[in-house]
Write an enzyme that holds these catalytic residues in place. Structure first.
Site, short mmCIF file in Angstrom:
data_model
loop_
_atom_site.label_atom_id
_atom_site.label_comp_id
_atom_site.label_asym_id
_atom_site.label_seq_id
_atom_site.Cartn_x
_atom_site.Cartn_y
_atom_site.Cartn_z
N LYS A 1 0.84 -1.20 0.00
CA LYS A 1 0.00 0.00 0.00
C LYS A 1 0.87 1.25 0.00
O LYS A 1 1.75 1.40 0.85
CB LYS A 1 -0.92 -0.02 1.23
CG LYS A 1 -1.72 1.27 1.44
CD LYS A 1 -2.70 1.14 2.61
CE LYS A 1 -3.40 2.45 2.92
NZ LYS A 1 -4.32 2.36 4.08
N LYS B 1 -10.81 12.27 8.24
CA LYS B 1 -10.37 11.84 9.57
C LYS B 1 -10.40 13.03 10.54
O LYS B 1 -10.26 14.18 10.11
CB LYS B 1 -8.93 11.31 9.50
CG LYS B 1 -8.77 9.98 8.79
CD LYS B 1 -7.31 9.56 8.79
CE LYS B 1 -7.13 8.23 8.05
NZ LYS B 1 -7.75 7.09 8.73
N ASP C 1 -12.53 6.59 3.46
CA ASP C 1 -11.33 6.35 4.26
C ASP C 1 -10.88 4.89 4.18
O ASP C 1 -9.79 4.55 4.64
CB ASP C 1 -11.61 6.76 5.72
CG ASP C 1 -10.33 6.99 6.51
OD1 ASP C 1 -9.25 6.99 5.90
OD2 ASP C 1 -10.43 7.16 7.74
N GLU D 1 -9.57 3.35 1.79
CA GLU D 1 -8.98 3.51 0.46
C GLU D 1 -7.89 2.49 0.17
O GLU D 1 -7.64 2.17 -0.99
CB GLU D 1 -8.41 4.93 0.31
CG GLU D 1 -6.99 5.16 0.86
CD GLU D 1 -6.87 4.97 2.37
OE1 GLU D 1 -7.91 4.99 3.05
OE2 GLU D 1 -5.75 4.78 2.86
N ARG E 1 -7.64 -0.76 0.67
CA ARG E 1 -8.11 -1.99 0.02
C ARG E 1 -8.43 -1.75 -1.45
O ARG E 1 -8.29 -2.65 -2.27
CB ARG E 1 -9.31 -2.54 0.80
CG ARG E 1 -10.47 -1.58 0.87
CD ARG E 1 -11.45 -1.91 1.99
NE ARG E 1 -10.88 -1.61 3.31
CZ ARG E 1 -11.51 -1.86 4.46
NH1 ARG E 1 -12.69 -2.43 4.47
NH2 ARG E 1 -10.93 -1.56 5.61
N1 BES Z 1 -4.60 4.14 6.90
C1 BES Z 1 -5.79 3.83 7.62
C2 BES Z 1 -5.57 2.78 8.69
C3 BES Z 1 -4.75 3.19 9.88
C4 BES Z 1 -5.36 3.62 11.02
C5 BES Z 1 -3.37 3.05 9.88
C6 BES Z 1 -4.61 3.96 12.13
C7 BES Z 1 -2.62 3.39 10.99
C8 BES Z 1 -3.24 3.83 12.12
C9 BES Z 1 -6.84 3.28 6.67
O1 BES Z 1 -6.83 3.79 5.39
C10 BES Z 1 -8.17 3.59 7.25
O2 BES Z 1 -8.49 4.76 7.35
N2 BES Z 1 -8.94 2.57 7.62
C11 BES Z 1 -10.24 2.75 8.17
C12 BES Z 1 -11.14 1.71 7.56
C13 BES Z 1 -12.59 1.92 7.88
C14 BES Z 1 -13.10 3.21 7.30
C15 BES Z 1 -13.37 0.74 7.37
C16 BES Z 1 -10.14 2.56 9.68
O3 BES Z 1 -9.38 1.71 10.14
O4 BES Z 1 -10.81 3.29 10.39
ZN ZN Z 2 -5.06 4.50 4.72
MN MN Z 3 -7.96 5.54 5.20
#
Ligand code: BES
Ligand code: ZN
Ligand code: MN
Length: 505
Positions: free
Chosen positions: A268, A280, A350, A352, A354
């Site tokens: 990624k 966020k 968010d 993104e 996947r």
């Molecule tokens: N990059 C984030 C995941 C992340 C969160 C990495 C905290 C490091 C620390 C990812 O893109 C994300 O935002 N995931 C969401 C998914 C959800 C919207 C289904 C998440 O984990 O909240």
């Molecule tokens: Zn992310």
């Molecule tokens: Mn994200």
């Protein structure tokens, strides 16, 4: 400069003969140092006295720096680093002891270190030598290289792995350790880089430069080439940003490679993740500059695989983009089409990672990968499940899961298996498209993995969710704050053991 490679050599001499600014000695619990002549006499018997007074007991990564007066040593100082009970000392403990000792040397502005190897553990000597060489190299990293004042880091220039005889096998172990340590540092450097300095275009250029220097085949696909391939998932995330996306493709195709297998590594590469329109919260959003840690690990691992001339075909694919809430950004409810033709209803912009991985995994298959591993800072949910020190590992079939688990254990990148039962797929059901891009909070890391699995075809596939492990929030004696380089050594270790897993399908 963020890191420097020390000159590392083997030195068969005993501790007292070593010509260094400091000798680092792993200290075990209940240690009398019988095998280290002079140490018990150093600094008026402090090594033993401190133990009697309960000041230093040899617990993992405890530290005691002493002068060597009285010991009759050439080196003026000794750093005792706790290594726990000798009987349970592992390769990972020795790597961390080396990092701890070398970091302390740098703090004390000492440039020449010797690291003493001691009998009494069950770690095979070549493994121990490699781990110590890795550790010293990893310690020679500076996370504050953008400071222009009051910052004058000291680098270790020379390191001796002492108390072991030479020989080709151990010299090769040192070389492996240096290459793996360097690769870890390269990944950390990229992941620590702020989002304004490392845009997708810059990430691609820097990844390409690292890769060609190592002898890999390199191709950068720009936004036009990505559009020609109809990568609708990657493009949907990129369209919210002023910065165009990139797809970096790296190839290691050695003559005489193990036949019929190509290891496909996908990382990624979100150079900054604002969340997009599903934006966020402000707190800690700065950390999202590390959302390309998986991509950085793939690039650095591929470079190390080339340097080590490992006899296995490898393919690296890194989709690179920002996730921004621009005027053209995708919106919740939008439906987009992947390069493979599958449709996705985007419920949360968010989620993104996947999406970009979906198109990248499809491309790795199209280019001939036979075994897939993807690495991604994918979900906050994996941090809830496993915390900050263990990577979540998902995949199939079991033989491939086991191969990657074993590689991660050998590499000292801890990971733990997570389930991907089909039941969870219901959470991704969409009324209007093939599936949605989020299953909500329950089992959030699992639904993330199941989404990615849709794009792995029938191939053996493992997904490593490094959202918790890619970044160290707190400094430890053996781990400074910031990017960790997690996954780099796992991927290289996996490539090293290729013949063993070639049948895992
Ligand atoms: N990059 C984030 C995941 C992340 C969160 C990495 C905290 C490091 C620390 C990812 O893109 C994300 O935002 N995931 C969401 C998914 C959800 C919207 C289904 C998440 O984990 O909240
Ligand atoms: Zn992310
Ligand atoms: Mn994200």
């Amino acid at each position: 400069m963020t890191h420097q490679t020390p000159r590392i050599r083997l030195d068969p001499r005993a501790a007292g003969e070593l010509d260094a600014d400091v000798v680092v000695v792993p200290a075990f619990e209940e240690d009398g140092f019988a095998d280290v002549p002079g140490l018990a006499q150093a600094a008026g018997g402090e090594a033993v006295a401190a133990h009697d007074r309960g000041m230093f007991s040899g617990k993992p990564f405890e530290l005691l720096v002493l002068g060597t007066q009285g010991a009759g040593w050439r080196a003026p100082r000794v750093a005792l680093v706790g290594a726990g009970p000798a009987a349970s000392c592992t390769t990972e403990v020795l790597r961390r002891v080396a990092i701890t000792g070398a970091l302390v040397a740098r703090q004390q502005r000492l440039r020449r270190v010797a690291l003493l190897m001691r009998p009494g553990t069950s770690v095979p000597v070549a493994e121990a030598v490699q781990a110590v060489a890795e550790g010293v190299t990893i310690a020679n990293y500076d996370g504050a290289s953008l400071k222009t004042a009051d910052h004058d880091p000291v680098w270790i220039t020379d390191a001796a792995v002492a108390g072991v005889a030479g020989g080709d096998a151990l010299a090769a172990a040192v070389d492996r350790g240096v290459i793996l340590g360097e690769a870890t540092n390269q990944a950390r450097e990229l992941a620590n880089e702020p989002g304004n300095r490392l845009t997708p275009r810059v990430f691609a250029e820097r990844g390409a430069a690292l890769a060609s220097a190592a002898g890999l085949g390199v191709e950068i696909l720009d936004e036009t080439a990505i559009a020609d391939l109809r990568m609708g998932l990657l493009l949907s995330i990129a369209q919210g940003s002023q910065e165009p996306p990139r797809l970096l493709v790296l190839r290691h195709e050695p003559a005489g490679a193990v036949s019929n297998i190509t290891l496909g590594l996908v990382g990624k590469g979100i150079t900054f993740d604002t969340g997009g329109i599903s934006i966020k919260p402000a707190d800690n959003m700065d950390k999202m500059k590390d959302d390309m840690s998986g991509g950085a690990a793939v690039i650095a691992a591929m470079a190390a695989i080339a340097r080590l001339k490992l006899p296995v075909r490898c393919l690296g694919v890194v989709p690179m983009t920002e996730n921004m809430p621009g005027g053209r950004a995708i919106k919740p409810g939008d439906v987009v089409t992947s390069a493979e033709g599958k449709t996705v209803e985007i419920l949360n912009t968010d989620a993104e990672g996947r999406l970009v991985l979906g198109d990248a995994l499809w491309y790795a298959r199209k280019l001939g990968a036979t075994h897939l591993v993807d690495l991604a800072t994918l979900t906050g949910a994996v941090v809830v499940a496993l915390g900050k020190t263990t990577t979540g590992l998902f995949g199939r079939p079991q033989a491939w899961v086991d191969a990657v688990l074993e590689a991660s254990r050998r590499a000292g990148d801890r990971s733990w298996p997570m389930p991907i039962f089909d039941d969870y797929k219901e959470l991704l059901k969409s009324e209007i498209a093939d599936f949605t891009n989020t299953g909500g909070r329950p089992g959030g890391s699992i639904t993330g993995a199941l989404f990615i699995k849709e794009f792995a075809g029938e191939l053996p596939w493992v997904h490593l969710d490094i959202a918790g492990t890619a970044w160290a929030e707190e400094a430890k004696p053996y781990q400074p704050k910031g990017a960790t380089g997690v996954g780099v050594r796992t991927l290289v270790q996996l490539a090293m053991t290729a013949p063993a897993w070639s049948g895992a399908r």
